[in-house]
Design an enzyme around this catalytic site. Structure first.
Site, PDB file in Angstrom:
ATOM      1  N   HIS A 269     -35.851 -14.823 -29.725  1.00  0.00           N
ATOM      2  CA  HIS A 269     -37.025 -15.270 -29.368  1.00  0.00           C
ATOM      3  C   HIS A 269     -36.847 -15.298 -27.488  1.00  0.00           C
ATOM      4  CE1 HIS A 269     -40.065 -18.493 -28.726  1.00  0.00           C
ATOM      5  NE2 HIS A 269     -39.854 -19.486 -28.692  1.00  0.00           N
ATOM      6  N   HIS A 308     -44.016  -7.805 -32.031  1.00  0.00           N
ATOM      7  CA  HIS A 308     -43.603 -10.519 -32.049  1.00  0.00           C
ATOM      8  C   HIS A 308     -45.502  -9.857 -33.400  1.00  0.00           C
ATOM      9  CE1 HIS A 308     -46.188 -13.817 -30.704  1.00  0.00           C
ATOM     10  NE2 HIS A 308     -45.023 -13.265 -29.612  1.00  0.00           N
ATOM     11  N   ASP A 364     -40.374  -9.947 -23.255  1.00  0.00           N
ATOM     12  CA  ASP A 364     -39.793  -9.900 -22.543  1.00  0.00           C
ATOM     13  C   ASP A 364     -38.901  -9.022 -21.793  1.00  0.00           C
ATOM     14  OD1 ASP A 364     -39.509 -12.689 -22.448  1.00  0.00           O
ATOM     15  OD2 ASP A 364     -38.703 -12.083 -24.936  1.00  0.00           O
TER      16      ASP A 364
HETATM   17  N1  CMC Z   1     -37.011  -3.463 -33.486  1.00  0.00           N
HETATM   18  C1  CMC Z   1     -37.160  -2.426 -34.410  1.00  0.00           C
HETATM   19  N2  CMC Z   1     -37.695  -2.754 -35.621  1.00  0.00           N
HETATM   20  C2  CMC Z   1     -38.663  -4.257 -35.583  1.00  0.00           C
HETATM   21  C3  CMC Z   1     -38.607  -4.808 -34.687  1.00  0.00           C
HETATM   22  C4  CMC Z   1     -38.530  -4.509 -33.471  1.00  0.00           C
HETATM   23  N3  CMC Z   1     -38.071  -4.584 -31.958  1.00  0.00           N
HETATM   24  N4  CMC Z   1     -39.431  -5.545 -34.750  1.00  0.00           N
HETATM   25  C5  CMC Z   1     -39.908  -5.920 -35.546  1.00  0.00           C
HETATM   26  N5  CMC Z   1     -39.208  -4.491 -37.055  1.00  0.00           N
HETATM   27  C6  CMC Z   1     -39.629  -3.922 -37.791  1.00  0.00           C
HETATM   28  C7  CMC Z   1     -38.759  -4.483 -38.581  1.00  0.00           C
HETATM   29  O1  CMC Z   1     -37.900  -4.058 -38.889  1.00  0.00           O
HETATM   30  C8  CMC Z   1     -39.829  -4.241 -40.202  1.00  0.00           C
HETATM   31  O2  CMC Z   1     -39.458  -3.722 -40.445  1.00  0.00           O
HETATM   32  P1  CMC Z   1     -39.474  -3.029 -42.042  1.00  0.00           P
HETATM   33  O3  CMC Z   1     -41.531  -3.622 -42.700  1.00  0.00           O
HETATM   34  O4  CMC Z   1     -39.539  -1.873 -42.613  1.00  0.00           O
HETATM   35  O5  CMC Z   1     -39.075  -4.642 -43.177  1.00  0.00           O
HETATM   36  C9  CMC Z   1     -41.204  -4.591 -39.408  1.00  0.00           C
HETATM   37  O6  CMC Z   1     -40.415  -4.129 -37.732  1.00  0.00           O
HETATM   38  C10 CMC Z   1     -41.457  -6.181 -39.258  1.00  0.00           C
HETATM   39  O7  CMC Z   1     -41.071  -7.083 -39.066  1.00  0.00           O
HETATM   40  P2  CMC Z   1     -40.549  -8.296 -39.025  1.00  0.00           P
HETATM   41  O8  CMC Z   1     -39.285  -8.620 -38.538  1.00  0.00           O
HETATM   42  O9  CMC Z   1     -41.016  -8.476 -40.501  1.00  0.00           O
HETATM   43  O10 CMC Z   1     -41.403  -9.463 -37.906  1.00  0.00           O
HETATM   44  P3  CMC Z   1     -41.904 -10.296 -37.570  1.00  0.00           P
HETATM   45  O11 CMC Z   1     -43.434 -10.932 -37.298  1.00  0.00           O
HETATM   46  O12 CMC Z   1     -40.863 -11.462 -38.722  1.00  0.00           O
HETATM   47  O13 CMC Z   1     -40.969 -10.399 -36.640  1.00  0.00           O
HETATM   48  C11 CMC Z   1     -40.086 -10.235 -33.589  1.00  0.00           C
HETATM   49  C12 CMC Z   1     -41.083 -10.539 -34.835  1.00  0.00           C
HETATM   50  C13 CMC Z   1     -40.502 -11.061 -32.714  1.00  0.00           C
HETATM   51  C14 CMC Z   1     -38.663 -11.204 -34.457  1.00  0.00           C
HETATM   52  C15 CMC Z   1     -39.614  -8.903 -34.019  1.00  0.00           C
HETATM   53  O14 CMC Z   1     -41.019  -7.920 -33.713  1.00  0.00           O
HETATM   54  C16 CMC Z   1     -38.383  -8.671 -33.266  1.00  0.00           C
HETATM   55  O15 CMC Z   1     -37.258  -9.265 -34.063  1.00  0.00           O
HETATM   56  N6  CMC Z   1     -38.216  -8.425 -32.313  1.00  0.00           N
HETATM   57  C17 CMC Z   1     -37.207  -8.393 -31.459  1.00  0.00           C
HETATM   58  C18 CMC Z   1     -37.222  -9.268 -30.423  1.00  0.00           C
HETATM   59  C19 CMC Z   1     -37.446 -10.046 -29.375  1.00  0.00           C
HETATM   60  O16 CMC Z   1     -38.228  -8.785 -28.336  1.00  0.00           O
HETATM   61  N7  CMC Z   1     -37.988 -10.938 -29.398  1.00  0.00           N
HETATM   62  C20 CMC Z   1     -39.078 -11.635 -27.864  1.00  0.00           C
HETATM   63  C21 CMC Z   1     -40.438 -12.172 -29.414  1.00  0.00           C
HETATM   64  S1  CMC Z   1     -41.987 -12.101 -27.837  1.00  0.00           S
HETATM   65  C22 CMC Z   1     -41.127 -13.636 -26.468  1.00  0.00           C
HETATM   66  C23 CMC Z   1     -41.288 -14.825 -27.339  1.00  0.00           C
HETATM   67  O17 CMC Z   1     -42.444 -15.965 -27.710  1.00  0.00           O
HETATM   68  O18 CMC Z   1     -40.128 -15.534 -27.765  1.00  0.00           O
END
Ligand code: CMC
Length: 434
Positions: A269, A308, A364
């Site tokens: 986050h 996201h 971010d």
């Molecule tokens: N790098 C590599 N792979 C990723 C990433 C990433 N940053 N984000 C998602 N994926 C992949 C993930 O491994 C999954 O792949 P698969 O379908 O093969 O298992 C797929 O994309 C879907 O990911 P998810 O974790 O199910 O997606 P989510 O909606 O639950 O997670 C997130 C959203 C923001 C937590 C995630 O994209 C992430 O961890 N990003 C990096 C951390 C980050 O930048 N966070 C800041 C968010 S914006 C500021 C805020 O509002 O907090």
């Protein structure tokens, strides 16, 4: 004849149910009538991570993740970033309309009034170890404010609630600046109420001991204001939902906001801005990007600042931040990590792994590079997110308190563990390997 209902046939029993649809949703409790027998609890939706569950009706922030749209109270984020100030946006989020000149002046005066901290809060902060993480200090000190303002417990009184809201909006930058100065072992700088919200924040952060009056650099003051506008609210994310969850128990706003800030601290986050900088430093140079991307694709870590839950198109905040970065670099000199970031973005946006999963830079990705150019150590980045999000959390809290449909937050579970069994005395227990 179309009707706003959903017809469900339960193939376990052959029974059919008609469930109303309102605002594109069904009520989860309407599913409870779907039972296999009289003593069946009834059907529940299962939704870890709340991927498809609306928890409230809100009129504050609108996001269309597919179109890359973000609006506060109907105003597009790019217009607010261009024309507005953070305190004006804070008023908008809380009261629903942009203030006129007199209202803005009054709001600014009333917020500024509360920017000082009680001297014992300062002593409380002094108690942390020299290397305490500023976010830990922020979270704990916000929680401690509950003890300084016990009147905050009276959450049914609107004027009292709004006084606490003004206090928190005013004190958040002071807490953040004190946490930062503690980290550097520098004496705290008291607020200068003649400066703007961000100008004063820069004063409390960077004023030197011998400097009689701090004059903020107008480019950095404005850039920080824009960053604060972009971070002010983002509807029902992890920290805001935490604010609402804790608020639903009728806890005072300091306790609820400390919980929300704790949720923000995590690297998935608000902690991502710090994690992005760590990642960019580790990559170090453009030629090492392909090797890094390969590791991410192999599941060894994530590309921080990418992806996201809601935006499946470019995060509109990231676009504005990228533009702001150029203005900041003109004042501070270019941060060499920007070249690594731009190249990383270019490569990722062409790579099938990221394209297929619709992973784009989020808020971010570029913010940390700006913060670093402005002279902030990475440990302070998430606190810089928490300051402006304070009004978002509080506007959402105020909406929750006024929402007659809200109840104490209490999800259900699917229990998969052992059922009723007799206690086993110590001498009869087998060693269980976990
Ligand atoms: N790098 C590599 N792979 C990723 C990433 C990433 N940053 N984000 C998602 N994926 C992949 C993930 O491994 C999954 O792949 P698969 O379908 O093969 O298992 C797929 O994309 C879907 O990911 P998810 O974790 O199910 O997606 P989510 O909606 O639950 O997670 C997130 C959203 C923001 C937590 C995630 O994209 C992430 O961890 N990003 C990096 C951390 C980050 O930048 N966070 C800041 C968010 S914006 C500021 C805020 O509002 O907090």
């Amino acid at each position: 004849m179309p009707s706003d209902t959903l017809t469900i046939t339960d193939n376990r029993t052959g029974k059919t149910y008609e469930i109303p649809i309102a605002d594109g949703t069904i009520r989860a409790t309407d599913l409870r009538q779907i039972k296999t027998s009289a003593d069946d609890f009834g059907l529940m939706p299962y939704d870890p991570g709340y991927m498809n569950t609306a928890s409230c009706r809100s009129r504050i922030t609108y996001i269309d993740g597919d179109a890359g749209i973000l609006e506060y109270r109907g105003y597009p984020i790019d217009q607010l970033a261009e024309h507005s100030t953070f305190l004006e946006v804070a008023y908008l989020l809380l009261y629903g309309e942009l203030p006129n000149q007199a209202q803005l002046q009054d709001w600014t005066n009333r917020v500024t009034w509360h920017s000082m901290l009680h001297e014992n809060v300062k002593k409380f902060m002094d108690g942390f170890r020299y290397d305490a993480h500023p976010m830990t200090m922020f979270v704990s000190t916000v929680a401690a404010l509950s003890a300084f303002y016990p009147d905050a417990k009276n959450i049914s009184d609107k004027e009292n609630r709004h006084k606490q809201i003004r206090r928190l909006v005013a004190k958040a930058p002071t807490l953040a600046a004190f946490a930062y100065r503690h980290l550097l072992g520098r004496p705290y700088v008291y607020p200068d109420n003649d400066l703007s919200y961000t100008g004063n924040f820069l004063n409390m952060l960077f004023r030197r001991v011998a400097e009689p009056r701090y004059k903020p650099n107008p480019v950095l003051e404005r850039a920080l204001d824009i960053l604060f506008i972009l971070h002010a609210d983002h509807e029902q994310n992890c920290s805001t939902s935490t604010m609402r969850m804790v608020g639903s128990s009728q806890a005072d706003p300091y306790s609820a906001l400390a919980a929300a800030a704790s949720a923000l601290y995590g690297p998935l986050h608000g902690g991502a801005n710090e994690a992005v900088l760590t990642m960019l430093r580790e990559i170090g140079s453009k030629d090492r990007i392909p090797e890094f991307i390969k590791k991410v694709k192999a599941g060894e870590g994530r590309l921080m600042g990418f992806g996201h839950r809601v935006y499946k198109n470019y995060d509109p905040r990231a676009k504005i931040i990228k533009r702001t970065a150029d203005q900041v670099f003109e004042a501070t000199g270019k941060n060499p990590l920007i070249d690594v970031a731009v190249e990383l973005e270019r490569i990722a946006l062409e790579d099938e792994y990221f394209v297929k999963r619709r992973l784009y830079p989020n808020v971010d990705f570029y913010s940390g590079i700006i913060y670093q150019a402005m002279g902030f150590p990475t440990e302070v980045f998430t606190v810089l997110f928490a300051i402006p999000r304070t009004i978002g959390w509080l506007a959402q809290w105020e909406e929750l308190i006024n929402d007659n449909e809200q109840k104490i937050g209490r999800p259900r579970q699917i229990y998969l563990g052992a059922r009723t069994r007799d206690y086993v005395s110590m001498d009869k227990r087998e060693a269980v390997i976990a």
